[in-house]
Design a protein around this motif. Sequence first.
Motif, PDB file in Angstrom:
ATOM      1  N   HIS A   1      -3.917  -4.594   2.367  1.00  0.00           N
ATOM      2  CA  HIS A   1      -3.314  -3.360   1.842  1.00  0.00           C
ATOM      3  C   HIS A   1      -4.075  -2.136   2.377  1.00  0.00           C
ATOM      4  O   HIS A   1      -5.302  -2.160   2.475  1.00  0.00           O
ATOM      5  CB  HIS A   1      -3.355  -3.395   0.316  1.00  0.00           C
ATOM      6  N   HIS A   2      -3.327  -1.084   2.683  1.00  0.00           N
ATOM      7  CA  HIS A   2      -3.973   0.110   3.262  1.00  0.00           C
ATOM      8  C   HIS A   2      -5.019   0.719   2.331  1.00  0.00           C
ATOM      9  O   HIS A   2      -6.003   1.302   2.790  1.00  0.00           O
ATOM     10  CB  HIS A   2      -2.926   1.148   3.673  1.00  0.00           C
ATOM     11  N   PHE A   3      -4.808   0.556   1.019  1.00  0.00           N
ATOM     12  CA  PHE A   3      -5.800   1.086   0.082  1.00  0.00           C
ATOM     13  C   PHE A   3      -7.138   0.360   0.234  1.00  0.00           C
ATOM     14  O   PHE A   3      -8.211   0.990   0.253  1.00  0.00           O
ATOM     15  CB  PHE A   3      -5.292   0.953  -1.358  1.00  0.00           C
ATOM     16  N   ASP A   4      -7.089  -0.966   0.353  1.00  0.00           N
ATOM     17  CA  ASP A   4      -8.321  -1.735   0.561  1.00  0.00           C
ATOM     18  C   ASP A   4      -9.015  -1.316   1.863  1.00  0.00           C
ATOM     19  O   ASP A   4     -10.239  -1.140   1.902  1.00  0.00           O
ATOM     20  CB  ASP A   4      -8.016  -3.240   0.606  1.00  0.00           C
TER      21      ASP A   4
ATOM     22  N   MET B  28     -10.714   2.082   1.378  1.00  0.00           N
ATOM     23  CA  MET B  28     -11.930   2.030   0.563  1.00  0.00           C
ATOM     24  C   MET B  28     -13.084   1.421   1.350  1.00  0.00           C
ATOM     25  O   MET B  28     -14.221   1.874   1.253  1.00  0.00           O
ATOM     26  CB  MET B  28     -11.678   1.213  -0.712  1.00  0.00           C
ATOM     27  N   TRP B  29     -12.799   0.376   2.125  1.00  0.00           N
ATOM     28  CA  TRP B  29     -13.847  -0.251   2.939  1.00  0.00           C
ATOM     29  C   TRP B  29     -14.351   0.695   4.017  1.00  0.00           C
ATOM     30  O   TRP B  29     -15.563   0.798   4.253  1.00  0.00           O
ATOM     31  CB  TRP B  29     -13.333  -1.551   3.584  1.00  0.00           C
TER      32      TRP B  29
ATOM     33  N   ARG C 199      -7.166   8.718   5.806  1.00  0.00           N
ATOM     34  CA  ARG C 199      -6.192   8.868   4.731  1.00  0.00           C
ATOM     35  C   ARG C 199      -5.367   7.596   4.642  1.00  0.00           C
ATOM     36  O   ARG C 199      -5.053   6.983   5.665  1.00  0.00           O
ATOM     37  CB  ARG C 199      -5.291  10.067   4.988  1.00  0.00           C
ATOM     38  N   THR C 200      -5.035   7.182   3.434  1.00  0.00           N
ATOM     39  CA  THR C 200      -4.156   6.025   3.268  1.00  0.00           C
ATOM     40  C   THR C 200      -3.028   6.409   2.329  1.00  0.00           C
ATOM     41  O   THR C 200      -3.184   7.295   1.491  1.00  0.00           O
ATOM     42  CB  THR C 200      -4.914   4.826   2.654  1.00  0.00           C
ATOM     43  N   GLY C 201      -1.891   5.732   2.499  1.00  0.00           N
ATOM     44  CA  GLY C 201      -0.774   5.998   1.599  1.00  0.00           C
ATOM     45  C   GLY C 201       0.455   6.421   2.367  1.00  0.00           C
ATOM     46  O   GLY C 201       0.591   6.128   3.554  1.00  0.00           O
TER      47      GLY C 201
ATOM     48  N   GLU D   6       4.935   0.614   2.509  1.00  0.00           N
ATOM     49  CA  GLU D   6       4.523   1.507   1.419  1.00  0.00           C
ATOM     50  C   GLU D   6       3.666   2.652   1.937  1.00  0.00           C
ATOM     51  O   GLU D   6       3.611   3.720   1.349  1.00  0.00           O
ATOM     52  CB  GLU D   6       3.681   0.724   0.410  1.00  0.00           C
TER      53      GLU D   6
END
Lengths: 143, 414
Positions: free
Chosen positions: B350-353, B356-357, B366-368, B382
């Motif tokens: 997932h782009h959020f993971d 964060m890493w 930026r993610t999202g 997403e």
Amino acid sequence: MSETINDIQNEIIEEFSMLDSDMEMTIEYVMELGQQLPEMAEALKNEDNIVKGCQSKVWLNAETKDGKMYLEADSNTAITKGLVSILVRILNGHTPQEILNADLYFVDKIGLNRFIGTQRSNGLGAMMKQIKIYGLAYSAKAE
Amino acid sequence: MAQTLEKHTLDIQKIRAQFPVLHQEVNGKPLIYFDNAATNQKPKRVIDALVKYYEHDNANIHRGAHALAARATEAFENTRVSVQKFINANEPEEIIFTKGTSESINLVASSWGRKFLNPGDEVLISTLEHHSNIVPWQMICEERGAELKVMPINEAGEIIIEALDELITEKTKMVAFNHASNSLGTINPVKYIIDKAHAVGAKVLVDGAQASSHLTVDVQALNADFYAFSAHKMYGPTGLGVLYGKRDILEKTPPYQGGGEMIKEVSFDKTTYNDIPYKFEAGTPDIANVIAFNEAILFINELGKENIAAYENELLAYATDKIAQIEGVRLIGTAKEKVSVLSFEVEGIHHFDLGMWLDAKGVAVRTGHHCTQPLMDHYCIEGTVRASFSVYNTVEEIDAFIEALKSTISKFKK
């Protein structure tokens, strides 16, 4: 078996203190905890149980048995799944009233407060709020 | 319109030294700032100009009968002239200061749209648009009974030009699209679309938020009716934007907000409005930021936009080549002409993971959905991870980013 919410929070604080505030080790550990979360029934991953975050999806379900609340959760991101697993570990099997009264001070103590911010208002904060809403609903039902 | 591909002649270390924020550690690692498409960092001269203004010149502008007011007014209006030259507008009065690109677009949609859009008219946007160039048009279309149409894109993230013949018709009154996409980096064929729109008598608004610090903008050569951009994406302060509009169109467009500055005479029976640009600048403007913005423009001018573009192209080409070699990486947006934006996803993570890493390793990305949800829907995703480069970034930083990404991916392959 009768560990209090604060006992479990203190255990978690102790575990995280060994990570020395290292961000990579912290994330790695959070992800490990997520992997240990019991699998959530697919049928429970429905719209009603969704705690919609800005970037990740989190499902939370609560049921009561013998006056105690039991939680199931999952997420589509590894880190968020780890975060929600910590909440499940702390709050699972306590009474709705205990959950409502819980002061979740562990967040500040283990450097996870940044996760509340990075997922905007919908990170850990939203999950904690959702669990408290379940607690409120079940404690009202019990009366 | 094509970006120059000559070798750059910039001294990047000397440029980096001018940006105080870059010299810090994040999570114990040297900061690598690759979130430039969201906002880029500010050189010391911009920060100094803000301090100098508040320490020496602070006064309300235009009507004060004293030395400080005169100095502040002169500096404020100097920036207007700098902006005019920066985008080659015909005259400084065609430059309106706003809060940002979003407000610039809202101003046009609200004021121009309310007067000139009628039931049955059409507004045409593109699939690539930021929410800021979608929602204001939806709102005014709903209010005026007009219809919103959308230019489609191909898999690479480029507007399908062949579709325009059917979409741009006598009903089209406004065509609004970005010069460069914030999510994918695609540079759009601005002049071509403007000419097509003008052929049916439609007006054109170009969202230049992502283009203004990367591409040479000549509003007269483009023949744009409106051109909107933000100071903070071009080394300037936050909370400040620009709306360029052609004089004759601005004069026919009613004011956006009422208040001080925008009036000529006020009585309880009737108010007459000031001339442009003041008609659109109600209230005390963001004086300090406007003054400091001049330093950002000077910074870009001194480096030379062609040099900046050439260097950023080198960074983009280098990063694109490196990242494409990583297994499981899918680039989102592979247009032939791009600004320095690299959007991607990694299979099974997932782009959020990922975000964060990377942050834990000191890399800011930026993610999202990058405020382009319809565009994400087009790709059935997403969101993405987006790395975007500015003139102070280096090849060494890209190498470190690639290593950080590889090491992150390996954590998920266990």
